[in-house]
Design a protein around this motif. Structure first.
Motif, PDB file in Angstrom:
ATOM      1  N   VAL A  32       0.835  -1.200   0.000  1.00 50.80           N
ATOM      2  CA  VAL A  32       0.000   0.000   0.000  1.00 50.80           C
ATOM      3  C   VAL A  32       0.874   1.255   0.000  1.00 50.80           C
ATOM      4  O   VAL A  32       0.665   2.174  -0.801  1.00 50.80           O
ATOM      5  CB  VAL A  32      -0.941   0.012   1.226  1.00 50.80           C
ATOM      6  CG1 VAL A  32      -1.655   1.354   1.344  1.00 50.80           C
ATOM      7  CG2 VAL A  32      -1.963  -1.111   1.116  1.00 50.80           C
ATOM      8  N   LEU A  33       1.874   1.289   0.874  1.00 54.92           N
ATOM      9  CA  LEU A  33       2.750   2.459   0.940  1.00 54.92           C
ATOM     10  C   LEU A  33       3.482   2.653  -0.381  1.00 54.92           C
ATOM     11  O   LEU A  33       3.671   3.771  -0.850  1.00 54.92           O
ATOM     12  CB  LEU A  33       3.760   2.320   2.087  1.00 54.92           C
ATOM     13  CG  LEU A  33       3.192   2.328   3.509  1.00 54.92           C
ATOM     14  CD1 LEU A  33       4.325   2.287   4.529  1.00 54.92           C
ATOM     15  CD2 LEU A  33       2.320   3.546   3.753  1.00 54.92           C
ATOM     16  N   GLU A  34       3.889   1.553  -0.982  1.00 49.89           N
ATOM     17  CA  GLU A  34       4.587   1.616  -2.256  1.00 49.89           C
ATOM     18  C   GLU A  34       3.674   2.175  -3.334  1.00 49.89           C
ATOM     19  O   GLU A  34       4.051   3.061  -4.084  1.00 49.89           O
ATOM     20  CB  GLU A  34       5.060   0.201  -2.635  1.00 49.89           C
ATOM     21  CG  GLU A  34       5.996   0.160  -3.812  1.00 49.89           C
ATOM     22  CD  GLU A  34       7.414   0.578  -3.459  1.00 49.89           C
ATOM     23  OE1 GLU A  34       7.584   1.692  -2.951  1.00 49.89           O
ATOM     24  OE2 GLU A  34       8.332  -0.219  -3.687  1.00 49.89           O
ATOM     25  N   GLU A  35       2.463   1.665  -3.367  1.00 51.54           N
ATOM     26  CA  GLU A  35       1.531   2.083  -4.403  1.00 51.54           C
ATOM     27  C   GLU A  35       1.178   3.560  -4.259  1.00 51.54           C
ATOM     28  O   GLU A  35       0.979   4.257  -5.249  1.00 51.54           O
ATOM     29  CB  GLU A  35       0.273   1.217  -4.321  1.00 51.54           C
ATOM     30  CG  GLU A  35      -0.503   1.188  -5.612  1.00 51.54           C
ATOM     31  CD  GLU A  35      -1.493   0.039  -5.658  1.00 51.54           C
ATOM     32  OE1 GLU A  35      -1.179  -1.056  -5.149  1.00 51.54           O
ATOM     33  OE2 GLU A  35      -2.596   0.252  -6.193  1.00 51.54           O
ATOM     34  N   LEU A  36       1.086   4.035  -3.037  1.00 50.78           N
ATOM     35  CA  LEU A  36       0.713   5.436  -2.818  1.00 50.78           C
ATOM     36  C   LEU A  36       1.944   6.327  -2.693  1.00 50.78           C
ATOM     37  O   LEU A  36       1.828   7.506  -2.407  1.00 50.78           O
ATOM     38  CB  LEU A  36      -0.148   5.553  -1.555  1.00 50.78           C
ATOM     39  CG  LEU A  36      -1.484   4.817  -1.590  1.00 50.78           C
ATOM     40  CD1 LEU A  36      -2.204   4.943  -0.262  1.00 50.78           C
ATOM     41  CD2 LEU A  36      -2.363   5.370  -2.713  1.00 50.78           C
ATOM     42  N   ASN A  37       3.107   5.711  -2.886  1.00 55.67           N
ATOM     43  CA  ASN A  37       4.347   6.471  -2.854  1.00 55.67           C
ATOM     44  C   ASN A  37       4.558   7.207  -1.540  1.00 55.67           C
ATOM     45  O   ASN A  37       4.858   8.394  -1.515  1.00 55.67           O
ATOM     46  CB  ASN A  37       4.324   7.495  -3.993  1.00 55.67           C
ATOM     47  CG  ASN A  37       5.629   7.474  -4.730  1.00 55.67           C
ATOM     48  OD1 ASN A  37       6.669   7.739  -4.105  1.00 55.67           O
ATOM     49  ND2 ASN A  37       5.603   7.116  -5.989  1.00 55.67           N
ATOM     50  N   LEU A  38       4.388   6.488  -0.445  1.00 53.97           N
ATOM     51  CA  LEU A  38       4.415   7.140   0.863  1.00 53.97           C
ATOM     52  C   LEU A  38       5.680   6.873   1.669  1.00 53.97           C
ATOM     53  O   LEU A  38       5.800   7.345   2.790  1.00 53.97           O
ATOM     54  CB  LEU A  38       3.195   6.689   1.681  1.00 53.97           C
ATOM     55  CG  LEU A  38       1.846   7.205   1.173  1.00 53.97           C
ATOM     56  CD1 LEU A  38       0.705   6.603   1.984  1.00 53.97           C
ATOM     57  CD2 LEU A  38       1.798   8.726   1.246  1.00 53.97           C
ATOM     58  N   PHE A  39       6.622   6.142   1.096  1.00 52.23           N
ATOM     59  CA  PHE A  39       7.847   5.906   1.855  1.00 52.23           C
ATOM     60  C   PHE A  39       8.676   7.184   1.886  1.00 52.23           C
ATOM     61  O   PHE A  39       8.908   7.794   0.837  1.00 52.23           O
ATOM     62  CB  PHE A  39       8.674   4.778   1.231  1.00 52.23           C
ATOM     63  CG  PHE A  39       8.164   3.419   1.540  1.00 52.23           C
ATOM     64  CD1 PHE A  39       8.251   2.912   2.831  1.00 52.23           C
ATOM     65  CD2 PHE A  39       7.579   2.634   0.554  1.00 52.23           C
ATOM     66  CE1 PHE A  39       7.772   1.645   3.131  1.00 52.23           C
ATOM     67  CE2 PHE A  39       7.095   1.363   0.839  1.00 52.23           C
ATOM     68  CZ  PHE A  39       7.196   0.880   2.133  1.00 52.23           C
ATOM     69  N   PRO A  40       9.109   7.609   3.067  1.00 57.57           N
ATOM     70  CA  PRO A  40       9.961   8.788   3.117  1.00 57.57           C
ATOM     71  C   PRO A  40      11.260   8.497   2.380  1.00 57.57           C
ATOM     72  O   PRO A  40      11.745   7.364   2.396  1.00 57.57           O
ATOM     73  CB  PRO A  40      10.235   8.973   4.615  1.00 57.57           C
ATOM     74  CG  PRO A  40       9.282   8.083   5.329  1.00 57.57           C
ATOM     75  CD  PRO A  40       8.877   7.008   4.376  1.00 57.57           C
ATOM     76  N   GLU A  41      11.835   9.518   1.751  1.00 56.92           N
ATOM     77  CA  GLU A  41      13.071   9.314   0.990  1.00 56.92           C
ATOM     78  C   GLU A  41      14.225   8.895   1.890  1.00 56.92           C
ATOM     79  O   GLU A  41      15.196   8.311   1.444  1.00 56.92           O
ATOM     80  CB  GLU A  41      13.425  10.605   0.266  1.00 56.92           C
ATOM     81  CG  GLU A  41      12.355  11.031  -0.708  1.00 56.92           C
ATOM     82  CD  GLU A  41      12.943  11.594  -1.975  1.00 56.92           C
ATOM     83  OE1 GLU A  41      14.145  11.875  -1.986  1.00 56.92           O
ATOM     84  OE2 GLU A  41      12.184  11.736  -2.959  1.00 56.92           O
ATOM     85  N   THR A  42      14.094   9.253   3.152  1.00 55.36           N
ATOM     86  CA  THR A  42      15.210   9.037   4.071  1.00 55.36           C
ATOM     87  C   THR A  42      15.341   7.599   4.550  1.00 55.36           C
ATOM     88  O   THR A  42      16.284   7.291   5.268  1.00 55.36           O
ATOM     89  CB  THR A  42      15.052   9.938   5.296  1.00 55.36           C
ATOM     90  OG1 THR A  42      13.714   9.807   5.784  1.00 55.36           O
ATOM     91  CG2 THR A  42      15.325  11.379   4.952  1.00 55.36           C
TER      92      THR A  42
END
Length: 456
Positions: free
Chosen positions: A352-362
Motif C-alpha cells: 500500500v505504501l509503495e503504491e501510494l508512494n508514501l515511503f519517506p526518501e530518508t
RNA sequence: GUGGUUGUAGCUCAGCUGGUUAGAGCGCCUGAUUGUGGUUCAGGAGGUCGCCGGUUCGAACCCGGUCUUCCACCCCA
C-alpha cells in the motif's frame, strides 16, 4: 550457470532498498506498540502440531505447513493408512511439528505455559514471520510477517478502545491517511442467527454475510439458501442489508433487529461504548466504521472483531485484523482468561505504501562518502580519515582496489553515494583531502577536521 | 484444494500459419579519456527460448506432464 537456482513459491528475497523500507514499517509499528505499553516476546517458528491443528477451522488445517519427522519416519506409519493412501491419517504418523500459522495461537500457548511468571493483564507484542500453504496472489504470500499486539487477562472494553487508537496511531505514523477501521461484534452476529432461528448455522450464515461487498445482496442470499438457511429466515434478516448512515444510525437500526436477542443487545451495547468513547477521544487519520457483515477470523473471536481496510484507491485485502477471544487459552487448559488483540500485515502495508508512494526518501540508509583508492599508501592515509569519520557517526568506506578512477567513480554513482574523497600524493603532502559532491560536482580541499564537519 | 493465465539476454519485451546462424531497447564490459563519474561516440560480451517428454524431415511456436507468475474461487494479513 547450469540451472538457475530459485526460491519456493510464495516466498521472496528482499533487496537492500526493500529491507530499508520494511524496516521503516517495523520500526514505526514497534515504536507505537511500545508507547502503548506492550512488551515484545518471540516464539519458535514451529510448534508441536497439536498446538496448531484444529485452531483455525478445517480450512486452516489444510493451510498449515507440516514438518516431516526426522529419521525413518515411514517405519512408524500405520501400514493400513499407507496402503489406503489416506493422506490425512498418515500425516499424524509422519509429522508432529508444524510451522506457525499466526501469532495469536502460539501466544495463547505461551500465556498458558508461562502463566505463573506473567503479570496480568499481560500486554505483549510480537513481530515475526508466519507461514501458510496458501496459493499465492497479489498481497498473499506463503511466508509473511505479522505484527501483533494483544492483551490477556482483562475483559475491559477500554482495551478495544485502546486498540482502535493504536491502529490509528500506527497508520498515522506511517503517513497512511484514510484507512477505515471496521468493527463488528460476534455477539451481534450470534444475535442475528438467534433472531432468525438459525443459531446452529451461525458460521455458514456469517461466512455468507461476510461476502456482501463482493457478491452483493442477492449473492449472499443465494449462498445462504445453498447452505440450507430457510427462506423465512433470509426474509427476516432483510433489514440488516438496509443498515446505513453513521455509526449510531446503524446501532439504532440494530436495536430493532435484535430486540428479542439478549446476546445481540449485549453486542450493541459494547459497540456503542467503544464508539462513544472514541468519539470523545477522537481519531487522527482513521475512520471507525460499523460493518455488521464483518465476520473474519470467526473461529475464536467472541466479542469485538476488527479489520482495517486500506484507502479505497488501493485494491488490496485487509491490512490488519483482530478481535476479542474469551477462551483461546481455554483450549490449552487455562480458563477465564479473556484476550483481545490486533494484527498488522506488514507485507500488505508495504504494498500500500509503495503504491501510494508514501515511503519517506530518508528510509534508505546509505554510505555517505566513498574514498577513492589510489594505492597502498594513499589507502592507509584515507583509512585514517575514515576511522575518524566513523567515530563521528558518518558512514564512510574505502574502495577496496586501486582500480581505474572511472570505475571507482562509477561505483559511487551507481550506489548513489553523495560524496567522494580523493586523496593522492598531492593531498597527502599537504595533509588535505579533496571532497567532491557527486550531485553538484563541486570540489573542496579540506583538512580532516573540516572533512568531518562538512559531512556531519 | 478447484478453474484459468504466464515464462524468450541482467531488465522490459518483439519473434508472422512450425522453416537456415533467435532480435530490439535499456543495462553491462572495453576503448576514445593513465587523478575525476553522470553526457556523447566506437567496439564487445551475454540466450540449453522455465524444465522433462512427445508429434514432425524440422519446434521458441503444436501436444502432454511438471515448476513458476498472475487472476478468480476457497480462505485470509
Amino acid at each position: 550457470m547450469a540451472q538457475k537456482p530459485s526460491i519456493p513459491k510464495g516466498t521472496r528475497d528482499f533487496s537492500p532498498a526493500e529491507v530499508s523500507k520494511r524496516n521503516f514499517i517495523f520500526e514505526t509499528i514497534r515504536g507505537q506498540f511500545q508507547k502503548f505499553g506492550f512488551q515484545a516476546i518471540e516464539t519458535p517458528s514451529f510448534e508441536n502440531s497439536e498446538t496448531l491443528m484444529g485452531k483455525y477451522g478445517e480450512e486452516g488445517d489444510r493451510l498449515i505447513f507440516k514438518i516431516l519427522n526426522s529419521g525413518d519416519f515411514l517405519k512408524k506409519a500405520d501400514s493400513q493408512a499407507l496402503g489406503q493412501k489416506d493422506s490425512h491419517k498418515i500425516t499424524s504418523y509422519i509429522s508432529e511439528k508444524a510451522l506457525r500459522y499466526d501469532l495469536t495461537v502460539p501466544f495463547a500457548r505461551y500465556v498458558v505455559q508461562h502463566q505463573n511468571e506473567l503479570e496480568f493483564p499481560f500486554k505483549r507484542y510480537q513481530i515475526q514471520p508466519v507461514w501458510r500453504a496458501d496459493r499465492p496472489q497479489k498481497g498473499r504470500f506463503r511466508e509473511f510477517f505479522q505484527c501483533d499486539a494483544d492483551v490477556v487477562g482483562s475483559t475491559s472494553l477500554w482495551q478495544e478502545v485502546e486498540f482502535v487508537q493504536l491502529y490509528d496511531a500506527v497508520f498515522t505514523a506511517l503517513g497512511l491517511k484514510g484507512t477505515t477501521i471496521k468493527i463488528n461484534n460476534r455477539k451481534v452476529l450470534s444475535g442475528f442467527a438467534e433472531v432468525i432461528g438459525e443459531s446452529e448455522r451461525l458460521i455458514d450464515f456469517t461466512v455468507a454475510l461476510d461476502k456482501l461487498d463482493k457478491i452483493g445482496e442477492d449473492g449472499v442470499k443465494k449462498e445462504m439458501q445453498e447452505k440450507g438457511i430457510s427462506s423465512e429466515a433470509i426474509e427476516k434478516i432483510q433489514p440488516i442489508f438496509n443498515l446505513t448512515g453513521s455509526f449510531s444510525d446503524k446501532t439504532e437500526g440494530l436495536k430493532d433487529i435484535l430486540a428479542t436477542s439478549e446476546v445481540g443487545k449485549k453486542g450493541i451495547e459494547e459497540l456503542e461504548f467503544i464508539n462513544s468513547s472514541l468519539e470523545s477521544l477522537g481519531l487522527q487519520t482513521a475512520t471507525l466504521d460499523l460493518d455488521v457483515t464483518l465476520a473474519r477470523g470467526l473461529n475464536y473471536y467472541t466479542g469485538a472483531i476488527f479489520e482495517v481496510a486500506a484507502p479505497k484507491e488501493v485494491k488490496l485485502g485487509s491490512i490488519g485484523g483482530g478481535g476479542r477471544y474469551d477462551d483461546l487459552t481455554g483450549i490449552f487448559g487455562l480458563k477465564d482468561m479473556s484476550g483481545v488483540g490486533i494484527s498488522f500485515g506488514l507485507d500488505r502495508i508495504y504494498l500500500v505504501l509503495e503504491e501510494l508512494n508514501l515511503f519517506p526518501e530518508t528510509v534508505a540508509q546509505n554510505t555517505k562518502v566513498l574514498f577513492i583508492n589510489f594505492g597502498e599508501k594513499e589507502a592507509l592515509y584515507g583509512l585514517k580519515a575514515i576511522k575518524k569519520l566513523r567515530t563521528s557517526g558518518i558512514t564512510a568506506e574505502l574502495y577496496p582496489e586501486d582500480a581505474k578512477m572511472k570505475k571507482q567513480m562509477n561505483y559511487a554513482n551507481r550506489r548513489e553515494i553523495p560524496f567522494v574523497v580523493l586523496a593522492g600524493a598531492e593531498e597527502m603532502e599537504q595533509e588535505k583531502f579533496t571532497l567532491k559532491n557527486m550531485k553538484s560536482g563541486e570540489q573542496f580541499s579540506v583538512s580532516v577536521y573540516e572533512l568531518v564537519e562538512k559531512l556531519k
